[in-house]
Design a protein around this motif. Sequence first.
Motif, mmCIF file in Angstrom:
data_model
loop_
_atom_site.group_PDB
_atom_site.id
_atom_site.type_symbol
_atom_site.label_atom_id
_atom_site.label_comp_id
_atom_site.label_asym_id
_atom_site.label_seq_id
_atom_site.Cartn_x
_atom_site.Cartn_y
_atom_site.Cartn_z
ATOM 1 N N ILE A 226 1.637 5.824 -7.420
ATOM 2 C CA ILE A 226 0.532 6.606 -7.996
ATOM 3 C C ILE A 226 0.904 8.087 -8.037
ATOM 4 O O ILE A 226 0.736 8.752 -9.063
ATOM 5 C CB ILE A 226 -0.771 6.362 -7.216
ATOM 6 N N VAL A 227 1.430 8.606 -6.929
ATOM 7 C CA VAL A 227 1.824 10.014 -6.888
ATOM 8 C C VAL A 227 2.917 10.282 -7.930
ATOM 9 O O VAL A 227 2.841 11.254 -8.698
ATOM 10 C CB VAL A 227 2.304 10.409 -5.478
ATOM 11 N N SER A 228 3.914 9.418 -7.996
ATOM 12 C CA SER A 228 4.990 9.595 -8.977
ATOM 13 C C SER A 228 4.473 9.465 -10.399
ATOM 14 O O SER A 228 4.864 10.237 -11.285
ATOM 15 C CB SER A 228 6.095 8.558 -8.750
ATOM 16 N N LEU B 11 1.878 14.192 -15.902
ATOM 17 C CA LEU B 11 1.370 15.560 -16.058
ATOM 18 C C LEU B 11 2.453 16.604 -16.303
ATOM 19 O O LEU B 11 2.235 17.533 -17.083
ATOM 20 C CB LEU B 11 0.560 15.958 -14.829
ATOM 21 N N LEU B 12 3.586 16.506 -15.640
ATOM 22 C CA LEU B 12 4.589 17.562 -15.746
ATOM 23 C C LEU B 12 5.062 17.816 -17.176
ATOM 24 O O LEU B 12 5.171 18.983 -17.576
ATOM 25 C CB LEU B 12 5.764 17.289 -14.818
ATOM 26 N N PHE C 42 0.831 -1.203 0.000
ATOM 27 C CA PHE C 42 0.000 0.000 0.000
ATOM 28 C C PHE C 42 0.871 1.261 0.000
ATOM 29 O O PHE C 42 0.576 2.223 -0.704
ATOM 30 C CB PHE C 42 -0.959 -0.002 1.183
ATOM 31 N N VAL C 43 1.959 1.234 0.771
ATOM 32 C CA VAL C 43 2.880 2.373 0.772
ATOM 33 C C VAL C 43 3.534 2.507 -0.597
ATOM 34 O O VAL C 43 3.618 3.602 -1.168
ATOM 35 C CB VAL C 43 3.936 2.210 1.885
ATOM 36 N N MET C 44 3.986 1.394 -1.168
ATOM 37 C CA MET C 44 4.652 1.431 -2.475
ATOM 38 C C MET C 44 3.692 1.879 -3.572
ATOM 39 O O MET C 44 4.049 2.711 -4.420
ATOM 40 C CB MET C 44 5.247 0.056 -2.798
ATOM 41 N N PHE C 45 2.481 1.342 -3.574
ATOM 42 C CA PHE C 45 1.513 1.725 -4.609
ATOM 43 C C PHE C 45 1.089 3.186 -4.446
ATOM 44 O O PHE C 45 0.885 3.881 -5.442
ATOM 45 C CB PHE C 45 0.306 0.801 -4.607
ATOM 46 N N GLY C 46 0.963 3.653 -3.214
ATOM 47 C CA GLY C 46 0.646 5.058 -2.991
ATOM 48 C C GLY C 46 1.728 5.965 -3.562
ATOM 49 O O GLY C 46 1.439 6.962 -4.234
ATOM 50 N N ALA C 47 2.981 5.609 -3.325
ATOM 51 C CA ALA C 47 4.099 6.390 -3.866
ATOM 52 C C ALA C 47 4.139 6.285 -5.390
ATOM 53 O O ALA C 47 4.403 7.276 -6.082
ATOM 54 C CB ALA C 47 5.413 5.895 -3.273
#
Length: 153
Positions: free
Chosen positions: A55-57, A63-64, A48-53
């Motif tokens: 997703i944000v990345s 987008l950038l 969950f921590v890895m997938f959360g990171a």
Amino acid sequence: MSADRHPLFKPLVFAGGIVFGFGLGFSHMARPEVVLNFLQFEDLGLPFVMFGAAIVSGVAFALLPRIRDAAPLTGDPYERRLKPFDRNVLVGGAVFGVGWGLSGICPGAAYASLGTGNVTILWALAGMFLGAYVQGYWRSRAADTAPAPSGAD
């Protein structure tokens, strides 16, 4: 790497490291026993921590480049750098996985673990540095002894 970086480049990289380390400590991912419990399927918080990171990345990487042509602090253009999927990636990944499974320590989390007071992690960090040095030495020796390419090919 460009020598004429924005003056805020290093302070922002440092701030990013602080946020990353705080996140690892806050999520308990800097504790080797949490990682080992994940590898034994006893604690599934790590994905969950890895997938959360991820997703944000992923959102940032998607987008950038659409918002800007170049990175704001370096001026470097956004571009994809592809690494070939070869034997070195497979072998390196397998060796990394064995080390991770034996110790429960990932390099980023190891540094963060120092911040949580885990001084015995220095043994693991010393092993990582030694392993990286031996691999670099081995690779440089292999490159020195490799036969020069002939013009007949």
